[in-house]
Motif scaffolding. Structure first.
Motif, short mmCIF file in Angstrom:
data_model
loop_
_atom_site.label_atom_id
_atom_site.label_comp_id
_atom_site.label_asym_id
_atom_site.label_seq_id
_atom_site.Cartn_x
_atom_site.Cartn_y
_atom_site.Cartn_z
N ALA A 153 67.14 28.98 5.91
CA ALA A 153 67.99 28.55 5.08
C ALA A 153 69.02 28.91 4.05
O ALA A 153 70.61 28.55 3.83
CB ALA A 153 67.17 27.11 5.03
N LYS A 154 67.91 29.55 3.40
CA LYS A 154 68.63 30.14 1.99
C LYS A 154 69.86 31.00 2.37
O LYS A 154 70.74 31.31 1.81
CB LYS A 154 67.64 30.52 1.19
N ARG A 155 69.52 31.85 3.15
CA ARG A 155 70.95 33.38 4.15
C ARG A 155 71.67 32.53 4.81
O ARG A 155 72.77 32.38 3.91
CB ARG A 155 69.65 33.75 5.44
N HIS A 156 71.39 31.32 5.12
CA HIS A 156 72.60 30.93 5.82
C HIS A 156 73.46 30.00 5.05
O HIS A 156 74.32 29.93 5.17
CB HIS A 156 72.15 30.06 7.22
N HIS A 157 72.79 29.15 4.03
CA HIS A 157 73.34 28.25 3.53
C HIS A 157 72.88 28.70 1.26
O HIS A 157 72.69 27.89 1.35
CB HIS A 157 72.57 26.88 3.58
N PRO A 158 73.81 29.66 1.39
CA PRO A 158 73.55 30.22 0.06
C PRO A 158 73.85 29.20 -1.17
O PRO A 158 73.60 29.30 -2.15
CB PRO A 158 74.37 31.62 -0.30
N GLN A 159 75.50 28.11 -0.90
CA GLN A 159 75.30 27.73 -1.35
C GLN A 159 74.52 26.16 -1.63
O GLN A 159 74.43 25.67 -2.56
CB GLN A 159 76.99 26.77 -1.75
N VAL A 160 73.61 26.28 -1.38
CA VAL A 160 71.81 24.97 -1.48
C VAL A 160 71.29 25.59 -2.75
O VAL A 160 70.33 27.00 -1.83
CB VAL A 160 71.81 24.69 0.07
N PHE A 161 70.67 24.34 -3.27
CA PHE A 161 69.47 25.04 -4.35
C PHE A 161 69.19 24.57 -3.41
O PHE A 161 67.74 23.68 -2.85
CB PHE A 161 69.88 24.21 -5.00
N CYS A 162 67.30 26.18 -3.28
CA CYS A 162 66.76 26.01 -2.40
C CYS A 162 64.90 25.61 -3.47
O CYS A 162 65.23 26.82 -3.56
CB CYS A 162 66.47 27.03 -0.60
N VAL A 163 64.37 24.82 -2.72
CA VAL A 163 62.36 24.38 -3.22
C VAL A 163 61.62 25.21 -2.56
O VAL A 163 61.78 24.44 -1.05
CB VAL A 163 63.14 23.60 -4.10
N ARG A 173 76.14 33.11 -8.94
CA ARG A 173 75.04 33.69 -10.69
C ARG A 173 73.91 33.88 -10.68
O ARG A 173 73.42 34.10 -10.85
CB ARG A 173 75.72 33.32 -11.36
N ALA A 174 73.44 33.38 -8.76
CA ALA A 174 71.95 32.75 -8.72
C ALA A 174 71.68 34.10 -8.40
O ALA A 174 72.28 35.06 -7.54
CB ALA A 174 71.25 32.19 -7.12
N PRO A 175 70.57 34.58 -8.90
CA PRO A 175 69.74 35.53 -9.41
C PRO A 175 69.20 35.81 -7.70
O PRO A 175 68.61 35.02 -6.98
CB PRO A 175 68.22 35.90 -10.20
N ARG A 176 69.86 37.39 -7.73
CA ARG A 176 69.69 37.56 -6.18
C ARG A 176 68.20 39.28 -6.31
O ARG A 176 69.13 39.86 -6.85
CB ARG A 176 70.16 37.94 -5.61
N GLY A 177 66.88 39.01 -6.29
CA GLY A 177 66.15 40.42 -6.13
C GLY A 177 66.27 41.03 -4.42
O GLY A 177 67.16 40.68 -4.09
N LYS A 178 65.77 42.44 -4.99
CA LYS A 178 65.35 42.79 -4.30
C LYS A 178 64.76 41.95 -2.68
O LYS A 178 63.71 41.28 -2.95
CB LYS A 178 64.95 44.23 -4.14
N VAL A 200 64.76 31.86 -3.11
CA VAL A 200 65.59 30.78 -3.55
C VAL A 200 64.81 30.48 -4.68
O VAL A 200 64.31 30.62 -5.26
CB VAL A 200 64.18 30.41 -2.51
N GLU A 201 65.47 29.08 -5.22
CA GLU A 201 65.39 29.35 -6.82
C GLU A 201 63.93 28.76 -7.44
O GLU A 201 64.22 28.81 -8.25
CB GLU A 201 66.62 28.00 -6.35
N MET A 202 63.53 28.40 -6.52
CA MET A 202 62.35 27.57 -7.18
C MET A 202 61.30 27.56 -6.46
O MET A 202 61.12 27.79 -5.16
CB MET A 202 62.74 26.29 -7.32
N ILE A 203 59.92 28.03 -6.44
CA ILE A 203 58.76 27.56 -5.78
C ILE A 203 58.11 26.89 -6.46
O ILE A 203 57.13 27.53 -7.82
CB ILE A 203 58.06 29.32 -5.66
N HIS A 260 52.26 24.39 -9.82
CA HIS A 260 52.13 25.12 -11.44
C HIS A 260 53.70 25.96 -9.79
O HIS A 260 53.99 26.47 -9.35
CB HIS A 260 51.71 26.66 -11.09
N VAL A 261 54.28 26.03 -10.76
CA VAL A 261 56.54 25.99 -10.31
C VAL A 261 56.77 27.01 -11.06
O VAL A 261 56.51 26.91 -12.35
CB VAL A 261 57.47 24.42 -10.48
N VAL A 262 57.28 28.50 -10.72
CA VAL A 262 58.41 29.05 -11.00
C VAL A 262 59.73 29.29 -10.33
O VAL A 262 60.14 28.99 -9.78
CB VAL A 262 57.64 30.36 -10.72
N TRP A 263 60.60 30.25 -11.59
CA TRP A 263 61.66 30.93 -10.90
C TRP A 263 62.52 31.44 -11.51
O TRP A 263 61.27 32.12 -12.26
CB TRP A 263 62.79 29.04 -11.62
N ALA A 264 63.20 32.69 -11.55
CA ALA A 264 63.80 33.86 -11.81
C ALA A 264 63.34 33.92 -12.93
O ALA A 264 62.96 34.62 -14.03
CB ALA A 264 65.13 34.34 -11.55
#
Ligand code: CTP
Length: 417
Positions: free
Chosen positions: A311-321, A407-412, A343-346, A370-374
């Protein structure tokens, strides 16, 4: 005008020449995302036909109080309970008098009496009728009981006279109605939520699945509705009641869930993936029931699609949790998944012997996350799933407000397995 999004407006139309303007009002309310049901008095039907309002609102018009058929479908009490707010526009002098007296001998006045929601009236009448002491006394009595008075405006009237008594324009009415509602943190957003387990067929009567009850996902769906969102809940099989105002899409397998998610994300701003998707499915699902002919049976399994990552790959404009169930090293694993799935949050929770001993997780009514984000993380301590869902939705909404897709962070991207 986002506060009207997903709100239920009961529009009462009474006998006044201004009734024609209410047709435009219905259209504007629906444009603002509200669901509208129309109740007409007998007098109103002399000015505009119920068919007009039926076509514009998309629902049959309600007219009669003591009609067995109507009462069985959606009677005056259910209509009053259904509404988030009631607006009577136009409200004739006669109707204001009836409302002030607390009458309940026609459908609209009975609904106004039975409703426990904000009630607004938009008076429309000849200027002399409006300034008459009786109407003024009725208007004051209604206002002192908390009825909101929208207008009337002054100007040239249908009868040719000039003065106060014109119904306000639909645009102004919509604006004032919008202000009744508190702004929800997800007002106007479309949120797709996956929930429950998936079932992967072995044969027509057997499947592979897991213990997920779906409770957390359903609680998040209810909390997102409460926050003003339009919610599409894509759910595997559960025994839970569907939260109000949620569009439920029922699926069984991971592949069905994937297809449903991809189709819905096109018009969504957010995905919250709580589903416990089966990681594997049988390579082949037998078309006939398998017989126990052999002493042992080997099932060959293949990986299911990772719905969230795709979902995140195909719809980068969607905020994914995403959610993560871990037995140890909670934060570390959650961060790895955040990057791996892009994704933006786990939101992670502890499962396994110690956690289950402490409270049980699957099917339990309590949980901790426990919620994490970048750039940060937050612990949401043990609470009912309903409470936790509200806190999580508030946190997601806050993060979403500060988020820009580009501007969403994209890690490796690393491979998990
Ligand atoms: N998810 C998904 N599709 C899958 C598997 C998982 O959308 N095929 C989503 C889940 O809904 C959840 C998150 O991804 O939001 C969980 O990720 P996953 O990697 O499956 O984590 P765990 O279930 O914790 O699995 P594991 O630690 O075994 O990798």
């Amino acid at each position: 005008m986002q506060r009207l999004f997903n709100k239920r407006i009961l529009l009462g139309v009474t006998g006044s020449v201004a009734a024609y303007k209410s047709a435009e009002l219905v259209r504007r309310l629906r444009d603002a995302g509200a669901e509208v049901r129309v109740v007409m008095t007998e007098g109103a039907t002399e000015f505009v036909t119920p068919l007009t309002f039926q076509a514009l609102s998309g629902h049959p018009v309600h007219r009669h109080l003591l009609d067995a058929e109507t009462e069985a479908a959606m009677g005056h009490i259910s209509l009053a309970r259904w509404a988030d707010t009631i607006l009577v526009a136009p409200a004739s002098a006669n109707f204001l008098a009836r409302l002030a007296q607390g009458r309940a001998d026609d459908l609209l006045s009975a609904i106004c009496l039975a409703g426990d929601v904000p009630l607004a009236v938009a008076p429309a009448m000849n200027q002399q009728m409006w300034v008459d002491a009786a109407t003024q006394a009725n208007a004051r009595a209604l206002q002192s009981r908390g009825v909101l008075m929208f207008g009337p405006a002054a100007g040239e009237q249908a009868c040719g006279e000039v003065g106060p008594g014109r119904m306000q324009e639909p645009e102004q009415l919509v604006q004032q109605l919008d202000e009744i509602f508190e702004s929800g943190s997800l007002s106007g957003r479309t949120v797709v939520i996956t929930a429950g387990p998936t079932r992967e067929a072995i044969d027509p009567v057997r499947f592979l699945s897991n213990h997920s009850s779906g409770k957390m996902g359903y609680a998040i769906a209810a909390a997102a509705v409460e926050a003003g969102a339009k919610v599409i809940l894509i759910s595997g099989p559960t025994a839970l009641p569907v939260p109000e105002r949620v569009e439920l899409v029922q699926v069984v397998s991971a592949q069905q869930m994937r297809d449903a998610v991809m189709a819905r994300l096109v018009s969504a701003e957010m995905l919250i993936a709580t589903a416990a998707v089966a990681d594997y499915r049988p390579v082949q699902s037998a078309t006939k029931k398998l017989k126990k002919d052999n002493e042992s049976l080997t099932l060959e399994l293949t990986r299911n699609p990772d719905i969230l990552a795709e979902a995140k790959r195909h719809h980068p404009q969607v905020f994914c949790v995403g959610f993560a169930a871990e037995t140890e090293a909670l934060v570390e694993h959650a961060r790895t998944k955040l990057v791996a799935k892009g994704v933006e949050m786990i939101a992670a929770n502890l499962v396994g012997p110690s956690a289950v001993e402490a409270r049980g997780v699957f099917g339990n009514d309590e949980n901790a996350l426990h919620v994490v984000w970048a750039e940060g993380e937050l612990s949401l301590p043990l609470a009912s799933k309903a409470r936790l869902a509200r806190d999580l939705v508030a946190l997601i909404a806050e993060r979403y407000t500060n988020w820009r897709p580009e501007r969403a962070p994209r890690g490796k991207v690393i491979k998990l397995r």
